[in-house]
Design an enzyme around this catalytic site. Structure first.
Site, PDB file in Angstrom:
ATOM      1  N   LYS A 200     -11.498 -10.552  -5.894  1.00 10.99           N
ATOM      2  CA  LYS A 200     -10.955 -10.468  -7.441  1.00 10.99           C
ATOM      3  C   LYS A 200      -9.606  -9.494  -6.397  1.00 10.99           C
ATOM      4  O   LYS A 200      -9.378  -8.497  -6.733  1.00 10.99           O
ATOM      5  CB  LYS A 200     -11.432 -10.225  -8.180  1.00 10.99           C
ATOM      6  N   GLU A 274     -12.605   2.991  -2.102  1.00 11.95           N
ATOM      7  CA  GLU A 274     -10.698   3.389  -1.125  1.00 11.95           C
ATOM      8  C   GLU A 274      -9.875   4.013  -2.206  1.00 11.95           C
ATOM      9  O   GLU A 274      -9.370   2.630  -2.564  1.00 11.95           O
ATOM     10  CB  GLU A 274     -10.857   2.251  -0.297  1.00 11.95           C
ATOM     11  N   CYS A 308      -0.886   4.202   0.381  1.00 16.94           N
ATOM     12  CA  CYS A 308      -2.160   5.432   0.581  1.00 16.94           C
ATOM     13  C   CYS A 308      -2.329   6.474   0.936  1.00 16.94           C
ATOM     14  O   CYS A 308      -2.176   7.991   0.744  1.00 16.94           O
ATOM     15  CB  CYS A 308      -3.571   5.018  -0.007  1.00 16.94           C
ATOM     16  N   GLU A 406       0.044  10.935  -6.717  1.00 22.02           N
ATOM     17  CA  GLU A 406      -0.098  10.413  -5.923  1.00 22.02           C
ATOM     18  C   GLU A 406       1.322   9.345  -6.302  1.00 22.02           C
ATOM     19  O   GLU A 406       1.337   9.202  -7.828  1.00 22.02           O
ATOM     20  CB  GLU A 406      -1.109   9.338  -5.796  1.00 22.02           C
TER      21      GLU A 406
END
Ligand code: NAD
Length: 504
Positions: A200, A274, A308, A406
């Site tokens: 997906k 992840e 990331c 982040e």
């Protein structure tokens, strides 16, 4: 730090009004799910707009998938799994090489499609597609050369043999920042290890995953790879909880990781996560400061910082902080911001969506309120498109939000430290632990610091360089499991011990 507050005067490079679109309508993939080797009608007529974030134009509409669509795709993957698992590694490897060849033949279209959907510069998409192809080639080779404990007698009169088996059906959920590349990092090892899958893609960036399905449809038995488009809370959640899915592998944010792990708990399926990163960059006084500033220009602003592993949190020794920051600000001021259609020189694109643009500008406003001084950028750029100027923030108080969370945009913070212990303590003082870098000419120091950092990857005098042979994945809130390398092949397979009694 007394570095003068300067604002870069970044402007957005635009394509001429009459420039052709990056991808013609004929180059778009079918706007359908891909299930059992075909592109069938979805179970619902609802659609999701796919937007080019550099122009804010709708470029496609894809089905808003349902739990029923996921169930059909999982059934197709279950139906295909025994035959795919029975193939010897050589035969699966040949299919993976054929996929790599097919993708290579269509590199230019994939590059343009990725840039059209994400707004990322052509240079970044080109790098993504090259590594996508290499991921298939690496896994094609690595799956034929696995190693394990030697078969032998470890208990008297008993021969132990270790089998490496596929898990079965794997559910894959991918993010919007590297849509094709993150799909490849999962699909290649999952197939190489003998599993089938349902993927997906992000609802915002499904086009290259659907194009991948279209390109490779004829190379794979029906049902081995299936794609269902839709929102995470519906289709992603169903995939994570589905009783016939043996593992769920997500690349995405920490909240999505938590949701997936919870949804997976009832069936006790394996989970591979992840998640986010907040990479600390430790610059010591003996580092080559010019080389560091120049490398961080790329490592912090690659993919507009929507990365990331981005080098987003710089910790520099107080004795060289001023000199280093000036060099960094000079580097950042030379970045070219623009839409991908504006040409190959463009280096920094827009945020992927209005929602993400609002998130990043929100971080900037709060950082300023927290006392940050803007040494470069610091604000949004004129639209259309969700552009933000490459930004360097200095003088943040220890523990400020911008240094711990982040941001996932073109924003770098610079803090100072007094000694090694403080550098390590502050570098590790974040819930995330994906990657980090150490800049020093002293080998003793680089080794000692790398060993103390809570990060799945530590670069020394470098940042953001990846290789398909080396593992990628995090510690702490950045998740668990490894992408790339033979470690991914292990994660996507299971170990069985068969013991033969042969005593007489
Ligand atoms: P996101 O978590 O919003 O979305 C990722 C995927 O998860 C999407 O397909 C989304 O539809 C799906 N999803 C959302 N909620 C879900 C739910 N409840 N159940 C199941 N699926 C759900 O992340 P994003 O904004 O697309 O991507 C950015 C994030 O991804 C950042 O945090 C970034 O650090 C991370 N990322 C990590 C890596 C890595 O290798 N560690 C690589 C790329 C991106």
């Amino acid at each position: 730090m007394t570095t003068s507050t300067g604002s870069t005067t970044a402007t957005v490079r635009r394509a001429p009004d009459d420039a052709p679109p990056l991808v013609s309508p004929a180059g778009l993939p079918p706007a359908r799910h891909f299930i059992g080797g075909t592109f069938p009608e979805g179970s619902s007529e609802a659609v999701i707009d796919v937007v080019d974030p550099s122009t804010e134009r709708v470029i496609a509409r894809i089905p808003e998938g349902t739990a029923e669509d996921i169930d059909r795709a999982v059934a197709a993957a279950v139906g295909a799994k025994d035959a795919w698992a029975r193939l010897v590694p050589k035969d699966r490897s040949e299919v993976l090489h054929a996929i790599a060849d097919r993708l290579a033949e269509h590199t230019d279209l994939l590059v343009r499609l990725e840039s059209a959907n994400t707004g990322k510069p052509l240079e970044v998409s080109r790098d993504d597609v090259a590594m996508t192809i290499d991921a298939f080639r690496f896994m094609a080779g690595a799956s034929r050369a696995t190693t394990s404990m030697a078969a032998g007698e470890y208990a008297e009169d008993h021969l132990s043999v270790i089998l490496r088996e596929p898990l079965g059906v794997i559910g894959v959920i991918t993010p919007w920042n590297y849509p094709l590349l993150m799909a490849a990092w999962k699909i290649a090892p999952i197939l190489a290890a003998g599993n089938t899958l349902v993927i997906k893609p992000s609802e915002q960036t499904p086009l290259t995953t659907l194009k991948f399905a279209e390109l490779v449809a004829g190379l794979l038995p029906p049902g081995v790879v299936n794609v269902v488009t839709g929102y995470g809370a519906v289709t992603g959640a169903r995939l994570a909880e589905h009783p016939d899915v043996d593992m769920i592998a997500l690349t995405g944010s920490v909240p999505s990781g938590r949701a997936v792990a919870r949804a997976a708990a009832d069936t006790l399926k394996r989970v591979h996560l992840e998640l986010g990163g907040k990479a600390p960059v430790l610059v010591f006084p003996d580092a080559d400061l010019a080389a560091a500033a120049s490398s961080l220009r790329t490592a912090a602003f690659w993919n507009a910082g929507q990365e990331c592993g981005a080098a987003c949190r710089i910790l520099v020794h107080e004795s060289v902080a001023e000199r280093f920051t000036e060099q960094l600000v000079g580097e950042v001021g030379s970045l070219t911001v623009g839409e991908p259609r504006s040409g190959e020189e463009t280096e920094v694109g827009p945020m992927v969506s209005k929602a993400h643009f609002d998130r990043v500008t929100g971080y900037l406003e709060r950082a300023k309120k927290d006392g940050a001084r803007v040494a470069a950028g610091g604000e949004a750029l004129d639209g259309p498109g969700y552009f933000i100027a490459p930004t360097v923030l200095v003088d943040l108080p220890e523990g400020a939000e911008a240094t711990r969370q982040e941001i996932f945009g073109p924003v770098v913070t610079v803090e100072t430290f007094a000694d090694e212990d403080e550098a390590v303590r502050r570098a590790n003082d974040t819930p995330l632990g994906l990657s980090a870098s150490v800049w020093t000419e002293n080998a003793r120091r680089s080794h000692a610091i790398a060993a103390r950092l809570d990060s799945g990857t530590v670069w020394v005098n470098s940042h953001l360089v990846l290789a398909c042979e080396a593992p990628w994945g995090g510690f702490k809130g950045s998740g668990y499991g490894r992408d790339l390398s033979v470690y991914a092949l292990e994660d996507f397979s299971r170990t069985k011990h068969v013991m033969h009694h042969h005593g007489r």
